[in-house]
Design a protein around this motif. Structure first.
Motif, mmCIF file in Angstrom:
data_model
loop_
_atom_site.group_PDB
_atom_site.id
_atom_site.type_symbol
_atom_site.label_atom_id
_atom_site.label_comp_id
_atom_site.label_asym_id
_atom_site.label_seq_id
_atom_site.Cartn_x
_atom_site.Cartn_y
_atom_site.Cartn_z
ATOM 1 N N ALA A 336 0.907 -1.280 0.154
ATOM 2 C CA ALA A 336 -0.081 -0.062 -0.073
ATOM 3 C C ALA A 336 0.712 1.177 0.005
ATOM 4 O O ALA A 336 0.447 2.359 -0.540
ATOM 5 N N ILE A 337 1.926 1.253 0.836
ATOM 6 C CA ILE A 337 2.829 2.407 0.903
ATOM 7 C C ILE A 337 3.426 2.691 -0.564
ATOM 8 O O ILE A 337 3.320 3.807 -0.959
ATOM 9 N N LEU A 338 3.577 1.858 -1.455
ATOM 10 C CA LEU A 338 4.177 1.737 -2.907
ATOM 11 C C LEU A 338 3.194 2.403 -3.652
ATOM 12 O O LEU A 338 3.561 2.711 -5.019
ATOM 13 N N ASP A 339 1.787 2.143 -3.263
ATOM 14 C CA ASP A 339 0.984 2.957 -4.240
ATOM 15 C C ASP A 339 0.929 4.251 -4.536
ATOM 16 O O ASP A 339 1.021 5.118 -3.546
ATOM 17 N N PRO A 340 1.017 4.756 -6.060
ATOM 18 C CA PRO A 340 1.115 6.229 -6.130
ATOM 19 C C PRO A 340 0.240 6.984 -5.442
ATOM 20 O O PRO A 340 0.457 8.085 -5.315
ATOM 21 N N THR A 341 -0.917 6.776 -5.485
ATOM 22 C CA THR A 341 -2.055 7.464 -4.859
ATOM 23 C C THR A 341 -2.028 7.445 -3.421
ATOM 24 O O THR A 341 -1.953 8.897 -2.679
ATOM 25 N N VAL A 342 -1.154 6.588 -2.624
ATOM 26 C CA VAL A 342 -1.282 6.697 -1.326
ATOM 27 C C VAL A 342 0.009 7.514 -1.048
ATOM 28 O O VAL A 342 0.200 8.385 -0.212
ATOM 29 N N GLN A 343 0.962 7.482 -2.022
ATOM 30 C CA GLN A 343 2.332 8.322 -1.836
ATOM 31 C C GLN A 343 1.935 9.779 -2.079
ATOM 32 O O GLN A 343 2.426 10.645 -1.419
ATOM 33 N N SER A 344 1.040 10.166 -2.766
ATOM 34 C CA SER A 344 0.542 11.472 -2.961
ATOM 35 C C SER A 344 -0.017 11.944 -1.998
ATOM 36 O O SER A 344 0.247 12.942 -1.290
ATOM 37 N N ASP A 345 -1.092 11.225 -1.487
ATOM 38 C CA ASP A 345 -2.003 11.370 -0.365
ATOM 39 C C ASP A 345 -1.130 11.854 1.221
ATOM 40 O O ASP A 345 -1.252 12.628 1.860
ATOM 41 N N PHE A 346 0.027 10.998 1.140
ATOM 42 C CA PHE A 346 0.895 10.963 2.224
ATOM 43 C C PHE A 346 1.552 12.019 2.316
ATOM 44 O O PHE A 346 1.623 12.870 3.308
ATOM 45 N N SER A 347 2.080 12.543 0.824
ATOM 46 C CA SER A 347 3.076 13.782 0.907
ATOM 47 C C SER A 347 2.222 15.088 1.116
ATOM 48 O O SER A 347 3.004 15.864 1.752
ATOM 49 N N VAL A 348 0.911 15.081 0.628
ATOM 50 C CA VAL A 348 0.433 16.213 1.081
ATOM 51 C C VAL A 348 0.283 16.448 2.625
ATOM 52 O O VAL A 348 0.187 17.663 2.963
ATOM 53 N N VAL A 349 0.186 15.542 3.287
ATOM 54 C CA VAL A 349 0.078 15.561 4.809
ATOM 55 C C VAL A 349 1.425 15.884 5.549
ATOM 56 O O VAL A 349 1.574 16.687 6.336
ATOM 57 N N LYS A 350 2.162 15.048 5.009
ATOM 58 C CA LYS A 350 3.630 15.008 5.778
ATOM 59 C C LYS A 350 4.464 16.110 5.366
ATOM 60 O O LYS A 350 5.508 16.500 5.854
ATOM 61 N N GLY A 351 4.186 16.671 4.131
ATOM 62 C CA GLY A 351 5.234 17.710 3.532
ATOM 63 C C GLY A 351 6.427 17.095 2.969
ATOM 64 O O GLY A 351 7.365 17.994 2.746
ATOM 65 N N SER A 352 6.389 15.847 2.590
ATOM 66 C CA SER A 352 7.708 15.388 1.906
ATOM 67 C C SER A 352 7.092 15.221 0.601
ATOM 68 O O SER A 352 6.194 16.024 -0.123
ATOM 69 N N ILE A 353 7.699 14.502 -0.230
ATOM 70 C CA ILE A 353 7.580 14.134 -1.914
ATOM 71 C C ILE A 353 7.483 12.884 -2.196
ATOM 72 O O ILE A 353 8.135 12.120 -1.565
ATOM 73 N N PRO A 354 6.528 12.628 -3.042
ATOM 74 C CA PRO A 354 6.340 11.041 -3.445
ATOM 75 C C PRO A 354 7.957 10.615 -4.086
ATOM 76 O O PRO A 354 8.227 11.563 -4.872
ATOM 77 N N VAL A 355 8.256 9.505 -3.861
ATOM 78 C CA VAL A 355 9.586 8.898 -4.417
ATOM 79 C C VAL A 355 9.025 8.291 -5.702
ATOM 80 O O VAL A 355 9.919 8.272 -6.541
ATOM 81 N N ARG A 356 7.951 7.928 -6.063
ATOM 82 C CA ARG A 356 7.404 7.491 -7.292
ATOM 83 C C ARG A 356 7.347 8.639 -8.141
ATOM 84 O O ARG A 356 6.532 9.677 -7.923
ATOM 85 N N LEU A 357 7.917 8.597 -9.422
ATOM 86 C CA LEU A 357 7.978 9.695 -10.262
ATOM 87 C C LEU A 357 6.532 9.604 -11.191
ATOM 88 O O LEU A 357 6.285 10.710 -11.867
ATOM 89 N N ASP A 358 5.492 8.809 -10.960
ATOM 90 C CA ASP A 358 4.403 8.830 -11.567
ATOM 91 C C ASP A 358 3.383 9.196 -10.555
ATOM 92 O O ASP A 358 2.143 9.097 -11.093
ATOM 93 N N ALA A 359 3.748 9.521 -9.551
ATOM 94 C CA ALA A 359 2.654 9.997 -8.387
ATOM 95 C C ALA A 359 2.165 11.324 -8.797
ATOM 96 O O ALA A 359 2.762 12.251 -9.360
ATOM 97 N N ASP A 360 0.919 11.662 -8.429
ATOM 98 C CA ASP A 360 0.315 12.903 -8.844
ATOM 99 C C ASP A 360 0.900 13.990 -7.713
ATOM 100 O O ASP A 360 0.641 13.617 -6.432
ATOM 101 N N VAL A 361 1.375 14.960 -8.278
ATOM 102 C CA VAL A 361 2.000 16.237 -7.152
ATOM 103 C C VAL A 361 0.952 17.345 -7.511
ATOM 104 O O VAL A 361 1.528 18.358 -6.830
#
Length: 431
Positions: A336-361
């Motif tokens: 689940a962590i590797l899912d691009p949608t989860v990575q995008s949602d996580f970064s919005v809250v955490k203030g990080s950036i997705p490591v997946r290059l295909d994640a929505d930013v």
């Protein structure tokens, strides 16, 4: 002058405990667990920006696994050191959590060498690896196999500045193009005006070492980092001596109260105008945005002066206990962590950036989007102070050498202390 927390010392002890446990209970890569109704996750994410971000990951798993009871075993305090104490005890007793938080690179390798974590290479399908920078996959890998999954990236070589303080003093705001010499000159201007130049979360040793690390990177660049990685770096050389001199100049301007502050308290002090600058990875900006949105409006984040051509990454990672009976759920959580949608949602809250290059930013703020651009365009380097480029033993030696210099200002002994700590009788794997 002060006493630093030693998060990585406890990591070294934890790894030793893990190794002892592995000899008796984990003799192969084969996971023993099947379908169960439980999952336990241990982390140190409890702050205003961290806890909601962890919830994103937990919710992302629970949405697809409603029948699984998830236990959030987050441990507050100590910037992870308290969590490592708990983990040490549980590893020693043969009762590890199913999944726990660590960092990439040297941290992952140390857990692998201790035979404590499971091979999760099956999660790294061609679709996943194609979406990740090679440097990120490499930081999860040992001997060609992958053992952790990354949640996102923070940039460590960052300078935070309070624009209101600098405007009042008539000092030009820093940019990504600001040089180290220009920054040092600005610090002198702040001091001359009777204001405090620097805040620093000196209670957390990684912040002090992180400041020196950024200064060192400004002096040696990517080539120097490559030499450190390949164990060809001269820690007694002129570059280190020059970096220590500049580091000492900056430390001399630190707010005395900073030595008793944690990293997030120092960020709050910066936002309240108690100082003009702070060096910290950009999670400090995210913390301010979450906890003090009004104060955060005056804060900008730029590349630390002289390092704008590199991205020094901090990559939080989750690993799976080897042999856990809940391995199927642990694997599903990591997936689940590797899912691009989860990575995008996580970064919005955490203030990080997705490591997946295909994640929505598209939902990230301007500061994050600048970080996304740097992450995707610049060389990605691993951090010493976060234990990614080096082993836990080397990281502890780095902490000790920096700490000794802060207290003694004896630059000549820096390399000696570093080598002594790494090769001496220290817990944890040798570098």
């Amino acid at each position: 002058m002060k006493t630093h927390n030693r998060r990585m010392m406890t990591l070294g002890v934890a790894i030793c405990a893990a190794g002892a446990m592995a000899l008796t209970s984990c003799s192969s890569d084969q996971q023993s667990g099947g379908e169960t109704d439980a999952l336990e996750v241990l982390s140190w994410w409890t702050s205003a920006s961290e806890q909601p971000a962890l919830d994103v990951l937990l919710d992302g798993f629970s949405a697809e696994h409603e029948g699984v009871n998830v236990t959030n075993s987050s441990v507050a305090g100590g910037s992870g050191s308290n969590a490592q104490v708990v983990l040490t005890s549980r590893l020693a007793s043969g009762n590890p959590p199913d999944v726990w938080q660590t960092l990439s690179g040297g941290n992952v390798e140390a857990w692998v060498r201790a035979a404590s974590i499971a091979d999760v290479s099956a999660l790294y399908t061609p679709e996943v690896t194609d979406a990740l920078p090679d440097a990120v996959v490499d930081s999860m890998s040992v001997d060609g196999k992958q053992y952790g999954v990354p949640t996102g990236a923070h940039r460590a070589n960052v300078l935070l500045a309070n624009t209101a303080v600098l405007d009042e003093l008539g000092i030009t705001l820093p940019t990504d193009d600001t040089t180290l010499d220009e920054f040092l000159a600005d610090i002198e201007k702040v001091s001359a005006a009777g204001a405090t130049p620097m805040c620093l979360g000196g209670k957390d040793s990684f912040t002090v070492a992180g400041l020196f690390e950024s200064v060192l990177l400004a002096h040696v660049g990517q080539d120097g980092w490559d030499r450190i990685s390949n164990d060809r770096f001269n820690w007694s050389g002129d570059d280190v001596q020059a970096a220590l001199a500049d580091f000492g100049t900056i430390v001399d301007t630190v707010d005395p109260q900073s030595w008793s502050m944690t990293w997030d308290q120092a960020a709050t002090s910066l936002a309240e105008g108690d100082c003009a600058f702070e060096q910290m990875n950009d999670s400090a900006y995210a913390e301010l945005r979450a906890a003090y949105p009004d104060d955060a409006e005056d804060i900008i984040a730029v590349a630390f002066p002289g390092t704008s051509d590199t991205f020094l990454a901090v990559i939080d990672t989750f690993v799976q206990a080897k042999g856990t009976v809940n391995s199927a759920n642990a694997t599903a959580f990591q997936e689940a962590i590797l899912d691009p949608t989860v990575q995008s949602d996580f970064s919005v809250v955490k203030g990080s950036i997705p490591v997946r290059l295909d994640a929505d930013v598209s939902e990230l703020d301007d500061e994050q989007l600048e970080s996304v651009g740097a992450f995707r365009e610049l060389p990605i380097l691993q951090s010493i102070s976060y234990g990614e480029l080096v082993s836990p033993a080397f990281q502890q030696g780095f902490f000790d050498a920096v700490d000794s210099f802060v207290n003694s200002r004896d630059a000549s002994s820096f390399a000696e202390i570093l080598v002594d700590r790494v090769t001496g009788d220290r817990p944890g794997p040798a570098g």
